[in-house]
Design an enzyme around this catalytic site. Structure first.
Site, PDB file in Angstrom:
ATOM      1  N   LEU A  36      19.398  -4.766   5.140  1.00  0.00           N
ATOM      2  CA  LEU A  36      20.292  -4.624   3.990  1.00  0.00           C
ATOM      3  C   LEU A  36      21.752  -4.816   4.421  1.00  0.00           C
ATOM      4  O   LEU A  36      22.141  -4.417   5.518  1.00  0.00           O
ATOM      5  CB  LEU A  36      20.132  -3.236   3.363  1.00  0.00           C
ATOM      6  CG  LEU A  36      18.722  -2.813   2.952  1.00  0.00           C
ATOM      7  CD1 LEU A  36      18.782  -1.506   2.179  1.00  0.00           C
ATOM      8  CD2 LEU A  36      18.034  -3.885   2.125  1.00  0.00           C
ATOM      9  N   GLU A  40       1.221   7.124   7.117  1.00  0.00           N
ATOM     10  CA  GLU A  40       2.391   6.640   6.366  1.00  0.00           C
ATOM     11  C   GLU A  40       2.314   7.084   4.918  1.00  0.00           C
ATOM     12  O   GLU A  40       3.280   7.574   4.334  1.00  0.00           O
ATOM     13  CB  GLU A  40       2.455   5.102   6.400  1.00  0.00           C
ATOM     14  CG  GLU A  40       2.773   4.514   7.749  1.00  0.00           C
ATOM     15  CD  GLU A  40       2.926   2.995   7.683  1.00  0.00           C
ATOM     16  OE1 GLU A  40       3.462   2.477   6.705  1.00  0.00           O
ATOM     17  OE2 GLU A  40       2.494   2.330   8.636  1.00  0.00           O
ATOM     18  N   ARG A  62      22.840 -13.273   2.105  1.00  0.00           N
ATOM     19  CA  ARG A  62      22.463 -11.849   2.052  1.00  0.00           C
ATOM     20  C   ARG A  62      23.290 -11.058   1.043  1.00  0.00           C
ATOM     21  O   ARG A  62      22.763 -10.263   0.258  1.00  0.00           O
ATOM     22  CB  ARG A  62      22.594 -11.228   3.446  1.00  0.00           C
ATOM     23  CG  ARG A  62      22.072  -9.789   3.506  1.00  0.00           C
ATOM     24  CD  ARG A  62      22.169  -9.174   4.890  1.00  0.00           C
ATOM     25  NE  ARG A  62      21.569 -10.001   5.920  1.00  0.00           N
ATOM     26  CZ  ARG A  62      20.253 -10.102   6.133  1.00  0.00           C
ATOM     27  NH1 ARG A  62      19.423  -9.413   5.395  1.00  0.00           N
ATOM     28  NH2 ARG A  62      19.795 -10.888   7.076  1.00  0.00           N
ATOM     29  N   HIS A 103       8.493   3.151   8.873  1.00  0.00           N
ATOM     30  CA  HIS A 103       8.239   2.229   9.986  1.00  0.00           C
ATOM     31  C   HIS A 103       7.012   2.723  10.757  1.00  0.00           C
ATOM     32  O   HIS A 103       6.884   3.921  11.011  1.00  0.00           O
ATOM     33  CB  HIS A 103       9.469   2.173  10.904  1.00  0.00           C
ATOM     34  CG  HIS A 103       9.290   1.222  12.026  1.00  0.00           C
ATOM     35  ND1 HIS A 103       9.380  -0.152  11.858  1.00  0.00           N
ATOM     36  CD2 HIS A 103       8.980   1.419  13.329  1.00  0.00           C
ATOM     37  CE1 HIS A 103       9.141  -0.749  13.013  1.00  0.00           C
ATOM     38  NE2 HIS A 103       8.903   0.191  13.924  1.00  0.00           N
ATOM     39  N   ASN A 117      13.308   4.262   4.464  1.00  0.00           N
ATOM     40  CA  ASN A 117      12.390   3.227   4.951  1.00  0.00           C
ATOM     41  C   ASN A 117      11.255   3.914   5.702  1.00  0.00           C
ATOM     42  O   ASN A 117      11.417   5.012   6.215  1.00  0.00           O
ATOM     43  CB  ASN A 117      13.119   2.272   5.900  1.00  0.00           C
ATOM     44  CG  ASN A 117      12.205   1.162   6.400  1.00  0.00           C
ATOM     45  OD1 ASN A 117      11.433   0.591   5.626  1.00  0.00           O
ATOM     46  ND2 ASN A 117      12.264   0.845   7.691  1.00  0.00           N
ATOM     47  N   SER A 170       0.827  -1.214   0.000  1.00  0.00           N
ATOM     48  CA  SER A 170       0.000   0.000   0.000  1.00  0.00           C
ATOM     49  C   SER A 170       0.858   1.259   0.000  1.00  0.00           C
ATOM     50  O   SER A 170       0.480   2.279  -0.585  1.00  0.00           O
ATOM     51  CB  SER A 170      -0.988   0.005   1.171  1.00  0.00           C
ATOM     52  OG  SER A 170      -0.329   0.264   2.382  1.00  0.00           O
ATOM     53  N   ASN A 171       2.007   1.228   0.646  1.00  0.00           N
ATOM     54  CA  ASN A 171       2.891   2.402   0.576  1.00  0.00           C
ATOM     55  C   ASN A 171       3.427   2.587  -0.842  1.00  0.00           C
ATOM     56  O   ASN A 171       3.503   3.713  -1.335  1.00  0.00           O
ATOM     57  CB  ASN A 171       4.046   2.269   1.576  1.00  0.00           C
ATOM     58  CG  ASN A 171       3.647   2.746   2.953  1.00  0.00           C
ATOM     59  OD1 ASN A 171       3.487   3.938   3.182  1.00  0.00           O
ATOM     60  ND2 ASN A 171       3.443   1.801   3.864  1.00  0.00           N
ATOM     61  N   ARG A 201      13.562  -7.187   5.017  1.00  0.00           N
ATOM     62  CA  ARG A 201      14.927  -7.703   5.104  1.00  0.00           C
ATOM     63  C   ARG A 201      15.873  -6.594   5.550  1.00  0.00           C
ATOM     64  O   ARG A 201      15.691  -5.433   5.168  1.00  0.00           O
ATOM     65  CB  ARG A 201      15.406  -8.176   3.719  1.00  0.00           C
ATOM     66  CG  ARG A 201      14.759  -9.416   3.206  1.00  0.00           C
ATOM     67  CD  ARG A 201      15.270  -9.726   1.811  1.00  0.00           C
ATOM     68  NE  ARG A 201      16.707  -9.953   1.785  1.00  0.00           N
ATOM     69  CZ  ARG A 201      17.275 -11.118   2.083  1.00  0.00           C
ATOM     70  NH1 ARG A 201      16.542 -12.154   2.410  1.00  0.00           N
ATOM     71  NH2 ARG A 201      18.589 -11.252   2.042  1.00  0.00           N
TER      72      ARG A 201
HETATM   73  C1  GRF Z   1       3.861  -0.628   6.778  1.00  0.00           C
HETATM   74  O1  GRF Z   1       3.182  -0.526   7.998  1.00  0.00           O
HETATM   75  C2  GRF Z   1       5.267  -0.106   6.901  1.00  0.00           C
HETATM   76  O2  GRF Z   1       5.395   0.940   7.817  1.00  0.00           O
HETATM   77  C3  GRF Z   1       6.013  -1.313   7.401  1.00  0.00           C
HETATM   78  O3  GRF Z   1       5.425  -2.407   6.750  1.00  0.00           O
HETATM   79  C4  GRF Z   1       4.089  -2.075   6.380  1.00  0.00           C
HETATM   80  C5  GRF Z   1       4.013  -2.267   4.901  1.00  0.00           C
HETATM   81  O4  GRF Z   1       2.712  -2.082   4.411  1.00  0.00           O
HETATM   82  N1  GRF Z   1       7.430  -1.178   7.170  1.00  0.00           N
HETATM   83  P1  GRF Z   1       2.465  -1.992   2.856  1.00  0.00           P
HETATM   84  O5  GRF Z   1       3.077  -3.249   2.248  1.00  0.00           O
HETATM   85  O6  GRF Z   1       3.152  -0.751   2.356  1.00  0.00           O
HETATM   86  O7  GRF Z   1       0.985  -1.947   2.680  1.00  0.00           O
END
Ligand code: GRF
Length: 205
Positions: free
Chosen positions: A93, A174, A65, A109, A107, A14-15, A91
């Site tokens: 890095l 996010e 890795r 979070h 990233n 979704s992001n 993962r």
């Molecule tokens: C999100 O909550 C992000 O903050 C975390 O993993 C989730 C990923 O969600 N790192 P999506 O795959 O972007 O929907």
């Protein structure tokens, strides 16, 4: 020429979708050059294909890795990527990967770091009983959820919240701050002093 984003995902995506939408509508001044998933079943891959984007699956299972990260770096280089965005990429890095893109890997979070790094951040927040949590966009270094913070958004915790309801509200935040942070980093309107990412006033928003 437009800057080029490489987006790494492991799941829902979704992001990634929010970033792709904002790039398509011009809210982000960049284009999605490649979407790479480390799991063939990542839902975001299908959605990337439906959008006509360059969607690549590089399965990481069972690979060392360093060897895996070299494959990713090669794919990113092949697509002339300027900025790497981890979007639910599950993962750590390697140092080699990070060296290839100095201050060029972000990233997101789902907590106000440094609180609740790692897995299940929303569950951790509820279990701890915090009244506010949120999300963080940060530069990636070798440690988990630890690099300099570009942007955060605060999300209040409500008494009736479950992991699902809280995660949903954090996710909305996010989707908003990731694009804003990407614009700042692409624009270069910041400087890093120690752990602090200092933004120009006109971009703070
Ligand atoms: C999100 O909550 C992000 O903050 C975390 O993993 C989730 C990923 O969600 N790192 P999506 O795959 O972007 O929907």
């Amino acid at each position: 020429m437009k800057k080029r984003l490489g987006i790494l995902i492991s799941g829902r995506g979704s992001n990634f979708e929010a970033i792709a939408d904002n790039a398509a509508s011009g809210i982000i001044d960049a284009e999605v050059a490649v979407v790479i998933a480390n799991r063939p079943e990542a839902r975001g891959l299908e959605s990337a294909r439906q959008r006509g984007l360059n969607a690549v699956c590089l399965p990481s299972k069972g690979l060392d890795r360093e060897i895996y990260d070299r494959q990713i770096v090669e794919e990113l280089r092949k697509n002339s990527v300027d900025l790497v965005c981890l979007a639910g990429f599950m993962r750590l890095l390697s140092a080699g990967f990070i060296r290839e893109f100095p201050n060029r890997i972000l990233n997101i979070h789902p907590s106000l770091l440094p609180a609740f790094p790692g897995l299940d951040a929303q569950h951790q927040a509820l279990a701890h009983g915090v009244k506010f949590t949120g999300c963080t966009v940060h530069f990636v270094d070798q440690d988990l959820d630890a690099g300099p913070i570009v942007m955060q958004a605060v999300v209040p915790v409500q008494d009736k919240d479950t992991v699902d309801t809280l995660s949903g509200r954090i996710l909305e935040a996010e989707h908003e701050i990731y694009s804003r942070a990407i614009n700042i980093v692409l624009d270069g309107s910041y400087r890093i002093e120690g752990r602090r990412v200092l933004l120009s006033d006109d971009l703070r928003g």
